[in-house]
Design a protein around this motif. Structure first.
Motif, PDB file in Angstrom:
ATOM      1  N   PHE A  91      64.979  24.272  55.384  1.00  0.00           N
ATOM      2  CA  PHE A  91      63.951  24.763  56.131  1.00  0.00           C
ATOM      3  C   PHE A  91      64.180  25.312  57.421  1.00  0.00           C
ATOM      4  CE2 PHE A  91      63.068  20.626  53.693  1.00  0.00           C
ATOM      5  CZ  PHE A  91      61.931  20.850  53.049  1.00  0.00           C
ATOM      6  N   ASP A  95      59.568  27.024  62.126  1.00  0.00           N
ATOM      7  CA  ASP A  95      58.429  26.940  61.607  1.00  0.00           C
ATOM      8  C   ASP A  95      58.295  25.870  60.381  1.00  0.00           C
ATOM      9  OD1 ASP A  95      59.310  28.408  59.644  1.00  0.00           O
ATOM     10  OD2 ASP A  95      57.949  30.209  60.015  1.00  0.00           O
ATOM     11  N   GLU A  97      59.172  26.206  57.481  1.00  0.00           N
ATOM     12  CA  GLU A  97      59.102  27.009  56.136  1.00  0.00           C
ATOM     13  C   GLU A  97      60.385  26.753  55.155  1.00  0.00           C
ATOM     14  OE1 GLU A  97      58.781  31.254  53.928  1.00  0.00           O
ATOM     15  OE2 GLU A  97      58.267  31.158  55.920  1.00  0.00           O
ATOM     16  N   CYS A  98      60.254  26.140  54.023  1.00  0.00           N
ATOM     17  CA  CYS A  98      61.127  25.920  53.004  1.00  0.00           C
ATOM     18  C   CYS A  98      61.781  27.400  52.734  1.00  0.00           C
ATOM     19  CB  CYS A  98      60.551  25.311  51.668  1.00  0.00           C
ATOM     20  SG  CYS A  98      61.861  24.958  50.444  1.00  0.00           S
ATOM     21  N   ARG A 107      56.180  23.895  53.302  1.00  0.00           N
ATOM     22  CA  ARG A 107      56.695  23.688  54.780  1.00  0.00           C
ATOM     23  C   ARG A 107      56.581  22.341  55.120  1.00  0.00           C
ATOM     24  NH1 ARG A 107      55.471  27.826  58.376  1.00  0.00           N
ATOM     25  NH2 ARG A 107      55.205  29.330  56.584  1.00  0.00           N
TER      26      ARG A 107
END
Length: 123
Positions: A91, A95, A97-98, A107
């Motif tokens: 991640f 932020d 997010e994956c 995420r």
């Protein structure tokens, strides 16, 4: 926003909770926090970057398990990414997010935290 499932876990905290001194977390490191609330227990972690912090709910979007198998061990070896130690999901630190692994398009859930007068506080 704190739904309490049967296991007593909640996924949000009230604003204004003082967690720790920012100095309690080394720059570039992470720290796990478990808060006992009326509705249940909240599990989250904070990443320190200089004088700032970013927080996330300690829950992998892939399987719903905590990200770290070892206490406070959330980052890649170079400290630039958050990694799920169970399934290898990666991640983005900024932020959640994956970026890779079994959770594309998802995420991490943000945990709003900030630094006020040298203390890490929920927002």
């Amino acid at each position: 926003m704190s739904d309490a499932p049967a296991n007593g876990r909640v996924f949000a905290t009230p604003a204004g909770v003082t967690l720790a001194s920012v100095e309690a977390i080394a720059d570039g490191a992470t720290r796990n926090f478990v808060l006992k609330l009326r509705a249940g227990r909240f599990h989250g972690f904070v990443v320190r970057r200089g004088d700032g912090v970013v927080g996330y709910v300690d829950r992998c979007p892939h399987m719903g398990v905590p990200l770290a198998q070892r206490l406070d061990d959330y980052l890649s070896p170079d400290g630039t990414r958050i990694v799920c130690s169970w399934h290898g999901a990666i991640f983005r630190l900024e932020d959640g997010e994956c970026l890779g692994g079994p959770c594309p398009g998802t995420r991490l859930t943000p945990w709003p935290v900030t630094v006020q007068d040298g203390q890490i506080v929920t927002v």
